[in-house]
Enzyme design. Structure first.
Site, PDB file in Angstrom:
ATOM      1  N   SER A 190       0.830  -1.200   0.000  1.00  0.00           N
ATOM      2  CA  SER A 190       0.000   0.000   0.000  1.00  0.00           C
ATOM      3  C   SER A 190       0.866   1.251   0.000  1.00  0.00           C
ATOM      4  O   SER A 190       1.979   1.255   0.556  1.00  0.00           O
ATOM      5  CB  SER A 190      -0.854  -0.011   1.273  1.00  0.00           C
ATOM      6  OG  SER A 190      -1.474   1.223   1.474  1.00  0.00           O
ATOM      7  N   TYR A 192      -2.510  -0.995  10.853  1.00  0.00           N
ATOM      8  CA  TYR A 192      -2.671  -1.543   9.500  1.00  0.00           C
ATOM      9  C   TYR A 192      -1.455  -1.204   8.643  1.00  0.00           C
ATOM     10  O   TYR A 192      -0.862  -2.073   7.985  1.00  0.00           O
ATOM     11  CB  TYR A 192      -3.954  -1.008   8.843  1.00  0.00           C
ATOM     12  CG  TYR A 192      -3.997  -1.274   7.355  1.00  0.00           C
ATOM     13  CD1 TYR A 192      -4.282  -2.546   6.876  1.00  0.00           C
ATOM     14  CD2 TYR A 192      -3.696  -0.273   6.425  1.00  0.00           C
ATOM     15  CE1 TYR A 192      -4.283  -2.808   5.511  1.00  0.00           C
ATOM     16  CE2 TYR A 192      -3.689  -0.522   5.064  1.00  0.00           C
ATOM     17  CZ  TYR A 192      -3.986  -1.790   4.608  1.00  0.00           C
ATOM     18  OH  TYR A 192      -3.968  -2.041   3.256  1.00  0.00           O
ATOM     19  N   LYS A 216       1.824  -3.592   6.812  1.00  0.00           N
ATOM     20  CA  LYS A 216       2.326  -3.567   5.430  1.00  0.00           C
ATOM     21  C   LYS A 216       3.842  -3.330   5.416  1.00  0.00           C
ATOM     22  O   LYS A 216       4.574  -3.969   4.658  1.00  0.00           O
ATOM     23  CB  LYS A 216       1.611  -2.485   4.611  1.00  0.00           C
ATOM     24  CG  LYS A 216       0.140  -2.755   4.369  1.00  0.00           C
ATOM     25  CD  LYS A 216      -0.100  -3.974   3.504  1.00  0.00           C
ATOM     26  CE  LYS A 216      -1.568  -4.246   3.253  1.00  0.00           C
ATOM     27  NZ  LYS A 216      -1.836  -5.603   2.759  1.00  0.00           N
TER      28      LYS A 216
HETATM   29  P1  NAD Z   1     -10.890  -7.260   0.790  1.00  0.00           P
HETATM   30  O1  NAD Z   1     -11.145  -7.262   2.255  1.00  0.00           O
HETATM   31  O2  NAD Z   1     -12.027  -7.072  -0.120  1.00  0.00           O
HETATM   32  O3  NAD Z   1     -10.110  -8.604   0.362  1.00  0.00           O
HETATM   33  C1  NAD Z   1      -9.265  -9.292   1.243  1.00  0.00           C
HETATM   34  C2  NAD Z   1      -9.715 -10.739   1.236  1.00  0.00           C
HETATM   35  O4  NAD Z   1      -8.871 -11.495   2.115  1.00  0.00           O
HETATM   36  C3  NAD Z   1     -11.152 -10.919   1.714  1.00  0.00           C
HETATM   37  O5  NAD Z   1     -11.855 -11.721   0.802  1.00  0.00           O
HETATM   38  C4  NAD Z   1     -11.013 -11.631   3.067  1.00  0.00           C
HETATM   39  O6  NAD Z   1     -12.100 -12.492   3.331  1.00  0.00           O
HETATM   40  C5  NAD Z   1      -9.702 -12.365   2.864  1.00  0.00           C
HETATM   41  N1  NAD Z   1      -8.969 -12.694   4.089  1.00  0.00           N
HETATM   42  C6  NAD Z   1      -8.561 -11.864   5.091  1.00  0.00           C
HETATM   43  N2  NAD Z   1      -7.897 -12.565   6.030  1.00  0.00           N
HETATM   44  C7  NAD Z   1      -7.875 -13.861   5.616  1.00  0.00           C
HETATM   45  C8  NAD Z   1      -7.335 -15.051   6.158  1.00  0.00           C
HETATM   46  N3  NAD Z   1      -6.700 -15.074   7.334  1.00  0.00           N
HETATM   47  N4  NAD Z   1      -7.504 -16.204   5.474  1.00  0.00           N
HETATM   48  C9  NAD Z   1      -8.179 -16.210   4.283  1.00  0.00           C
HETATM   49  N5  NAD Z   1      -8.684 -15.109   3.719  1.00  0.00           N
HETATM   50  C10 NAD Z   1      -8.540 -13.940   4.378  1.00  0.00           C
HETATM   51  O7  NAD Z   1      -9.779  -6.142   0.522  1.00  0.00           O
HETATM   52  P2  NAD Z   1      -9.197  -5.591  -0.854  1.00  0.00           P
HETATM   53  O8  NAD Z   1      -9.572  -4.169  -0.951  1.00  0.00           O
HETATM   54  O9  NAD Z   1      -9.503  -6.504  -1.951  1.00  0.00           O
HETATM   55  O10 NAD Z   1      -7.649  -5.642  -0.512  1.00  0.00           O
HETATM   56  C11 NAD Z   1      -6.818  -6.724  -0.880  1.00  0.00           C
HETATM   57  C12 NAD Z   1      -5.432  -6.469  -0.335  1.00  0.00           C
HETATM   58  O11 NAD Z   1      -4.951  -5.231  -0.845  1.00  0.00           O
HETATM   59  C13 NAD Z   1      -5.374  -6.364   1.191  1.00  0.00           C
HETATM   60  O12 NAD Z   1      -4.169  -6.961   1.627  1.00  0.00           O
HETATM   61  C14 NAD Z   1      -5.324  -4.866   1.423  1.00  0.00           C
HETATM   62  O13 NAD Z   1      -4.668  -4.554   2.626  1.00  0.00           O
HETATM   63  C15 NAD Z   1      -4.524  -4.404   0.217  1.00  0.00           C
HETATM   64  N6  NAD Z   1      -4.762  -3.003  -0.107  1.00  0.00           N
HETATM   65  C16 NAD Z   1      -6.044  -2.572  -0.330  1.00  0.00           C
HETATM   66  C17 NAD Z   1      -6.281  -1.230  -0.622  1.00  0.00           C
HETATM   67  C18 NAD Z   1      -7.678  -0.709  -0.804  1.00  0.00           C
HETATM   68  O14 NAD Z   1      -7.885   0.491  -0.691  1.00  0.00           O
HETATM   69  N7  NAD Z   1      -8.659  -1.560  -1.065  1.00  0.00           N
HETATM   70  C19 NAD Z   1      -5.199  -0.342  -0.731  1.00  0.00           C
HETATM   71  C20 NAD Z   1      -3.909  -0.821  -0.503  1.00  0.00           C
HETATM   72  C21 NAD Z   1      -3.695  -2.153  -0.210  1.00  0.00           C
HETATM   73  C1  WQD Z   2      -9.872   9.197   0.911  1.00  0.00           C
HETATM   74  C2  WQD Z   2     -10.122  10.670   1.203  1.00  0.00           C
HETATM   75  C3  WQD Z   2     -10.545  11.145   3.514  1.00  0.00           C
HETATM   76  C4  WQD Z   2     -14.384   9.105   3.866  1.00  0.00           C
HETATM   77  C5  WQD Z   2      -7.049   4.284   2.939  1.00  0.00           C
HETATM   78  C6  WQD Z   2      -5.925   3.656   3.705  1.00  0.00           C
HETATM   79  C7  WQD Z   2      -4.805   3.301   2.773  1.00  0.00           C
HETATM   80  C8  WQD Z   2      -5.292   2.433   1.638  1.00  0.00           C
HETATM   81  C9  WQD Z   2      -6.527   2.977   0.977  1.00  0.00           C
HETATM   82  C10 WQD Z   2      -6.338   0.267   2.270  1.00  0.00           C
HETATM   83  C11 WQD Z   2      -9.425  11.141   2.471  1.00  0.00           C
HETATM   84  C12 WQD Z   2     -11.755  11.472   2.669  1.00  0.00           C
HETATM   85  C13 WQD Z   2     -13.198   9.611   3.372  1.00  0.00           C
HETATM   86  C14 WQD Z   2     -15.424  10.017   4.233  1.00  0.00           C
HETATM   87  C15 WQD Z   2     -14.024  11.848   3.543  1.00  0.00           C
HETATM   88  N1  WQD Z   2      -5.428   1.106   2.149  1.00  0.00           N
HETATM   89  N2  WQD Z   2     -13.010  10.962   3.206  1.00  0.00           N
HETATM   90  N3  WQD Z   2     -15.192  11.356   4.050  1.00  0.00           N
HETATM   91  O1  WQD Z   2      -7.483   7.247   3.793  1.00  0.00           O
HETATM   92  O2  WQD Z   2      -6.599   7.771   1.474  1.00  0.00           O
HETATM   93  O3  WQD Z   2      -6.558   5.447   2.296  1.00  0.00           O
HETATM   94  O4  WQD Z   2      -7.521   3.364   1.948  1.00  0.00           O
HETATM   95  O5  WQD Z   2      -6.279  -0.871   2.354  1.00  0.00           O
HETATM   96  O6  WQD Z   2      -3.820   2.630   3.509  1.00  0.00           O
HETATM   97  O7  WQD Z   2      -5.448   4.575   4.666  1.00  0.00           O
HETATM   98  O8  WQD Z   2      -8.718   6.437   1.719  1.00  0.00           O
HETATM   99  O9  WQD Z   2     -11.059   6.353   0.969  1.00  0.00           O
HETATM  100  O10 WQD Z   2     -10.570   6.413   3.462  1.00  0.00           O
HETATM  101  O11 WQD Z   2     -10.172   8.453   2.084  1.00  0.00           O
HETATM  102  O12 WQD Z   2     -13.866  13.063   3.393  1.00  0.00           O
HETATM  103  O13 WQD Z   2     -16.499   9.618   4.712  1.00  0.00           O
HETATM  104  O14 WQD Z   2     -11.530  10.851   1.424  1.00  0.00           O
HETATM  105  O15 WQD Z   2     -10.369  12.098   4.531  1.00  0.00           O
HETATM  106  O16 WQD Z   2      -8.986  12.452   2.247  1.00  0.00           O
HETATM  107  P1  WQD Z   2      -7.303   6.844   2.407  1.00  0.00           P
HETATM  108  P2  WQD Z   2     -10.199   6.849   2.085  1.00  0.00           P
END
Ligand code: NAD
Ligand code: WQD
Length: 339
Positions: free
Chosen positions: A125, A150, A154
């Site tokens: 991330s 969190y 990472k």
């Molecule tokens: P998500 O929660 O939709 O997907 C994660 C999946 O992992 C889920 O299906 C959950 O059931 C599964 N899971 C969690 N723990 C588990 C375990 N112990 N055993 C088996 N399955 C497990 O999230 P996402 O948005 O698809 O994110 C996927 C990855 O990307 C995560 O590692 C998240 O931290 C990372 N990430 C997401 C974002 C974002 O904004 N969505 C941003 C940066 C990084």
């Molecule tokens: C985006 C912008 C909020 C909700 C997070 C994790 C990051 C990554 C992605 C996940 C910000 C604003 C939000 C609301 C708002 N990882 N906001 N009102 O915080 O950039 O990133 O998700 O796995 O590690 O920190 O994303 O979508 O929460 O916020 O004004 O109700 O929207 O303040 O500026 P963020 P976000």
């Protein structure tokens, strides 16, 4: 063609990646405990792709289960999506986050070693750039100080994977640092389905638009940004998924560690997101301005040059596409996968 294990593949990013890998001709195996997803998402991946996906309901921390998956399938590479990801919850339940996120990574690495699987892509991330680095972020910047557990998971998992690759010269590790994935598959069949009150901006905006929530609170309008609201690098989840297809091609051919930002390189403010969503979809998103959210940075966006230069990947979709596809998913599935 190669077979890819998607750990956490039923989730938001994993399900979209499964669709793109299947379209590119890869075989896919999904393992997920459905702690933040459901089997219906995998069914819909099969429906979109017209292909069947072998699926295991299991905890990725469970070594015996992982060994079984590796013995029953000829896995060439792993993508590790399985993690808990709610920033606020990680502050309240840090031990749960460290246990789940670190243990899944350790168990996967151990089972991979036993099975002789040497290629792994990790869902990292932009949060690892922490508070110190200036935007736009480039991959060689040092990992910074995170504001929540969190983010620290990472940072730690990147370190673990780097150390493992340093010790085993055959191991190939790709760390993908996602920026802010939003939107959904254009079919409207798969998308982001958060449990309870959404933490992230786009699902909140969509739920306000569909009438599930009364109004959006914009967290802070006194930042040192062009319109005073915080700016992020929003990326369409389908572009992000295609980045994984490129990264799989890369990890199958290389060893060592490589890090890539997956972002567009262009930041948008919260206000721009709300305005664009209203305009392209013709729906109002009632909103008010509130306090800054603790731990938020004013700006976060990528320098995305390395992924283009090395992987030949760049984003194809713009902010209008992201808002249109997010709304298409939400209005067709007002309660997510629960219909
Ligand atoms: P998500 O929660 O939709 O997907 C994660 C999946 O992992 C889920 O299906 C959950 O059931 C599964 N899971 C969690 N723990 C588990 C375990 N112990 N055993 C088996 N399955 C497990 O999230 P996402 O948005 O698809 O994110 C996927 C990855 O990307 C995560 O590692 C998240 O931290 C990372 N990430 C997401 C974002 C974002 O904004 N969505 C941003 C940066 C990084
Ligand atoms: C985006 C912008 C909020 C909700 C997070 C994790 C990051 C990554 C992605 C996940 C910000 C604003 C939000 C609301 C708002 N990882 N906001 N009102 O915080 O950039 O990133 O998700 O796995 O590690 O920190 O994303 O979508 O929460 O916020 O004004 O109700 O929207 O303040 O500026 P963020 P976000």
């Amino acid at each position: 063609m190669s077979t890819v294990l998607l750990a956490g593949g039923a989730g938001y990013i994993g399900s979209h990646t499964a669709v793109e890998l299947l379209a590119a001709g890869y075989d896919v195996v999904i393992a997920d405990n459905y702690s933040n997803s459901c089997p219906e998402a995998v069914k819909r991946v099969e429906e979109i792709s017209g292909k069947s996906v072998r699926t295991y309901e299991c905890d990725i921390k469970d070594s015996a289960e992982l060994d079984r998956i590796f013995s029953e399938n000829s896995i060439d590479a792993v993508i590790h999506f399985a993690g808990l990801k709610a920033v606020g919850e990680s502050v309240a339940k840090p031990v749960l986050y460290y246990r789940n996120n670190i243990d899944t990574t350790l168990s996967l690495l151990e089972s991979m070693e036993r099975a002789g699987v040497k290629r792994i892509i990790f869902s990292s991330s932009a949060t690892v750039y922490g508070e110190e680095n200036p935007v736009p972020y480039t991959e060689e910047m040092p990992r910074g100080t995170c504001t929540n557990p969190y983010g620290w998971t990472k940072v730690m998992m990147e370190q673990i994977l780097e150390d493992a690759a340093r010790a085993d010269k055959e191991l190939a590790v790709v760390l993908l640092r996602y920026f802010n994935p939003i939107g959904a598959h254009p079919s409207g069949r798969i998308g982001e389905d958060p449990q309870g009150i959404p933490n992230n901006l786009m699902p909140y905006v969509s739920q306000v638009a569909v009438g599930r929530r009364e109004k959006l609170t914009i967290f802070g309008n006194d930042y040192d940004t062009p319109d005073g609201t915080a700016r992020r690098d929003y990326i369409h989840v389908v572009d992000l998924a295609k980045g994984h297809v490129k990264a799989i091609g890369y990890v199958l051919e290389h060893s060592g560690v490589e890090v890539f930002n997956l972002g567009t390189g262009t930041p948008y403010s919260v206000t721009e997101i709300v305005d664009t969503f209203e305009k392209v979809n013709g729906v109002p998103v009632p909103h008010v301005y509130g306090e800054r959210r603790p731990g938020d940075l004013p700006e976060s966006y990528a320098n995305a040059d390395k992924a283009l230069a090395v992987l030949g990947w760049q984003t194809e979709k713009d902010l209008s596409d992201m808002c249109r596809d997010a709304w298409n998913w939400q209005k067709n599935n007002p309660n997510g996968y629960n219909k």
